[in-house]
Each structure stands twice: as C-alpha cells, then as structure tokens.
Design an enzyme around this catalytic site. Structure first.
Site, short mmCIF file in Angstrom:
data_model
loop_
_atom_site.label_atom_id
_atom_site.label_comp_id
_atom_site.label_asym_id
_atom_site.label_seq_id
_atom_site.Cartn_x
_atom_site.Cartn_y
_atom_site.Cartn_z
N GLY A 28 9.45 0.76 -1.19
CA GLY A 28 8.27 1.49 -1.68
C GLY A 28 8.42 1.84 -3.15
O GLY A 28 9.27 1.26 -3.84
N ASN A 29 7.60 2.75 -3.62
CA ASN A 29 7.74 3.21 -5.01
C ASN A 29 7.37 4.69 -5.07
O ASN A 29 6.99 5.29 -4.06
CB ASN A 29 6.88 2.36 -5.95
CG ASN A 29 5.42 2.39 -5.56
OD1 ASN A 29 4.79 3.44 -5.59
ND2 ASN A 29 4.87 1.24 -5.18
N TYR A 30 7.48 5.28 -6.24
CA TYR A 30 7.34 6.74 -6.37
C TYR A 30 5.89 7.22 -6.45
O TYR A 30 5.65 8.41 -6.65
CB TYR A 30 8.09 7.22 -7.61
CG TYR A 30 9.59 7.07 -7.51
CD1 TYR A 30 10.30 7.77 -6.55
CD2 TYR A 30 10.27 6.22 -8.37
CE1 TYR A 30 11.68 7.63 -6.46
CE2 TYR A 30 11.65 6.07 -8.28
CZ TYR A 30 12.34 6.79 -7.33
OH TYR A 30 13.70 6.66 -7.23
#
Ligand code: CTP
Length: 401
Positions: free
Chosen positions: A211-213
């Site tokens: 995923g990412n932030y």
C-alpha cells in the site's frame, strides 16, 4: 433572511413545544410570515395565545371553528406555504405523516403541501431509537422530507441521550440556509463528477498487502467541495477511514488498483468531469498466495506487474466537454514531471504537490499545490488546509467549462 417567506409551523404535543415560541419570534424577526398550526395535545404544553401573539395570526387546531363553523382549509394552507416545519415532531405525528393517517388538521395540511417539509423530532431516547420510529423516519426521508437532527444531552425525562429537539437558532439557520441556496442557484448544480481518492491495497496473501501512505484527505475534501457547490459526486474510494457527510456524494469502496480502474472506467461516460486524486499503486503482485506466506530464512522475491493507468485510460476515453484532472505527487523535478503527466494522460489540468514542500503530501491536513494546465498556465498557491485547497481546485475547475 426569510423576508417574504411563508412558513407553516406545526407544533405537536411534546415538552419541547415551549421552544416554538422562540422559533416564531426568530422567524418573524427574519421577516417571515408564520402561520402556527397545533395538535390538540400541543395546547397542553404551550398556549395558543402565546403563539398567536408572537406570530400575529390566529392559531389553527381543528378542521373548523366549532363556535362559528368557519372552515380551516388544509388545501389552501398547503398551497400558501413556502415551507412547512414540524417542530417539535413527536413519534406519533411522524408515524401518522409516514403512513398518511389524516386524523387532524396538521396531517391533512402536510398531505396537501407542495412545498419543502422540514421535521425536527423531539422525544425520549428510547422512543427515538425504536425500530418503528427509525422506520417512519426512513419513510419520511424517502418522500423527500428534510430532517433537522435532534441533539444529544439531558432530556426532560432525566435520561441522557439523543432526542432533544434542535435549538430554535439551529432550526432557523438551517431554514435560512435552505432558502439562500434555492434563491441563489449553486454554481455546479446539474453537474456530475467522478472523484478517485485514497490509497489502493495490492494483496500479497490473505493478511498482507502493498500500500502507500495516502489517507484520502485530499480526494474526500474535493468530493465535499464539489457537492457543496451543487454537484452530484461519485467518490471511488480506496481503503480509508474517512467518512463522507454530504448527501450528494455517492461513495463506492474499492480495494485494489484493478477494482478502482473498473469502477472509474464504467462511470466515466456518465460524468461531466473526473478528478483523479487517488494514490493508485503502480505495481501489483503477479501471484497472490492462497494461505498466509510463512516466514523463511531465505530472501523472499515478489514479482510485481504494472497496474493499469486509470487517468491515462480516461484521457483516451474523454469526450468533448468532459474535464479530466490529475494529481502529481513528486519528490524531485516537480514541474517537469507534472507537465509530462499532463500531456501523456491527456489531462485538462494537473495539480502538483511536492514532498519538497513541508506540510504537503500524504496524511497531513495541509497541502501546497501548483496547477499546470494544457495552455501552459502555471498557478502557484500558498500552504493551506486541504478543505481550502479543494476550494481552489474546484474554483479552477469551474473556469474550464
Ligand atoms: N493514476 C491513475 N492510475 C494509476 C496511476 C496513477 O489514475 N494506475 C493517476 C493518479 O490518480 C494521479 C495521476 O495519475 O492523478 C498521476 O499519478 P502518479 O502516481 O503521480 O503518476 P504515475 O503516472 O503513476 O507516475 P510515477 O508514479 O512514475 O510518478
């Protein structure tokens, strides 16, 4: 301002009926003409004399005046009103309104009214939460009636919870805002936008993902702002804890880049424009383990394949009159990279934010943006909170139609 507006205020038998006096006074002060209509039980809580004096009109309770036989026409009243407000609305009255039990002047007037109807419930918390009350309120909403939510706090019974009628000042503001919105049509009324927001999660095994932030804050703020300015919005959101509150936002939850791609592509032909604010994963595992992958001493190599580029595909599908907006989050060479994306994805404009600016980017409440458009115009904005950044972007979007 309520100057010249005709309001029928329906008062029912709740202890909160005492607040009707303040309501009438506030409406009259704002310039409205107020006709008060009461149920017989409401007269036990507040006297008709009080409300007649404040509204400067006789109060209506019965279908006719028993003294002289004068008929109180519910049809005429329903047609006269610019707005009908039931405050306080008891569970009993809402039940009758929902089911058309027309056994008093209030309900026959409600059934005859062609104007917007507002309902401000007041009751004890258990009555408010009872399935029959909840079902009646859902029915009333489905007929297009507007609700002014009760507040939480100490109730007349001594219990504490939701059920206390909204304060007269809150009701008056809701109604003044409502008239202000109809009288000045919202700039994006009749337009429909697609907004993508949040991260995507690319599954590795049943318990892990890549995923990412991204929190989704920018995309959600854009959806809220578009809706506030009158648009209908379809928000395709990756996993995010954020909530939407505006009734004109229709949220579709997705998890992966592929799911987001499919939703956006199928919706695009129905919208006037799309803002791609999601941080879509660029790669996804070629293989998803069926069971949890166990820890091993060896290195683990995951093979990733590129995901499909949603914005670029929308750029290919874009028809005359549709506006496509993208984002570029860059760590270096911001302007150059954003310009490349603007062209390669066939965007009308791109919103650049760079992690070189402190206070910009993922999971913060602020952002600092630069807009680049296809005519090579470059507009730099100062650091603002994301709700204000959304106003800037939506205002720029409006110049494109
Ligand atoms: N975007 C998209 N679908 C993807 C990747 C990106 O719709 N699979 C959109 C983003 O929502 C954003 C724009 O494309 O509006 C630019 O995204 P960004 O990640 O900055 O660019 P990429 O094209 O993925 O290029 P790179 O990651 O190499 O910078």
């Amino acid at each position: 301002m309520l100057k010249g507006k005709k309001i029928v205020l329906c008062v029912t038998g709740s202890i909160a009926a005492y607040k009707a006096a303040s309501l009438v006074r506030l409406f009259v002060k704002e310039g409205a003409e107020v006709q008060v209509l009461m149920t017989s039980l409401a007269k036990e809580f507040i006297t008709p004399l009080t409300l007649a004096t404040l509204s400067r009109r006789s109060i209506l309770v019965e279908f006719f005046n028993p003294e002289n036989g004068a008929w109180n026409s519910h049809v005429d009243l329903g047609l006269w009103a610019d707005l009908l407000l039931v405050a306080p609305a008891t569970a009993n009255t809402m039940g009758k309104m929902a089911n058309g039990v027309a056994d008093n002047l209030l309900i026959t007037t409600y059934l005859s009214a062609r104007c917007p109807v507002f309902i401000a419930p007041a009751m004890d918390l258990d009555m408010y939460q009872h399935p029959s009350t909840l079902r009646n309120m859902e029915l009333l909403k489905s007929y297009g009636n507007h609700f002014i939510e009760p507040e939480s706090g100490e109730l007349a019974s001594g219990l504490v919870g939701k059920g206390r009628m909204a304060e007269p000042e809150v009701i008056t503001k809701t109604i003044t805002d409502f008239f202000a919105n109809i009288d000045t049509p919202l700039p994006l009324k009749g337009k429909h936008f697609l907004v993508s927001a949040g991260p995507t999660h690319e599954k590795i095994d049943p318990v892990r993902f890549i995923g990412n932030y991204s929190s989704g804050k920018m995309g959600f703020a854009l959806a809220e702002q578009l809706a506030t300015q009158g648009a209908e919005v379809t928000l395709v959101a990756g996993p995010s804890v954020l909530m939407v509150s505006h009734p004109s936002i229709h949220r579709i939850n997705v998890v992966s880049a592929e799911q987001m791609f499919e939703q956006c592509i199928s919706l695009f032909s129905q919208v006037d424009g799309a803002i791609m604010a999601a941080a879509v994963a660029d790669y996804t595992p070629t293989h998803v383990f069926d069971a949890k992958h166990k820890r091993d001493k060896e290195d683990l190599n995951l093979v990733l394949k590129p995901t499909r580029d949603i914005a670029a595909e929308l750029g290919r599908l874009k028809k005359e009159g549709q506006i496509l907006v993208g984002f570029a989050l860059e760590t270096n060479d911001g302007l150059q990279n954003a310009k490349k994306k603007l062209v390669s994805k066939n965007l009308d404009f791109i919103v650049l934010n760079t992690l070189e600016d402190s206070g910009a980017g993922f999971n913060v409440d602020t952002n600092k943006i630069t807009i680049l458009d296809k005519e090579n115009k470059i507009l730099e904005y100062t650091l603002k909170n994301k709700a204000d950044v959304a106003v800037d972007i939506v205002n720029y979007l409006k110049t494109q139609f």
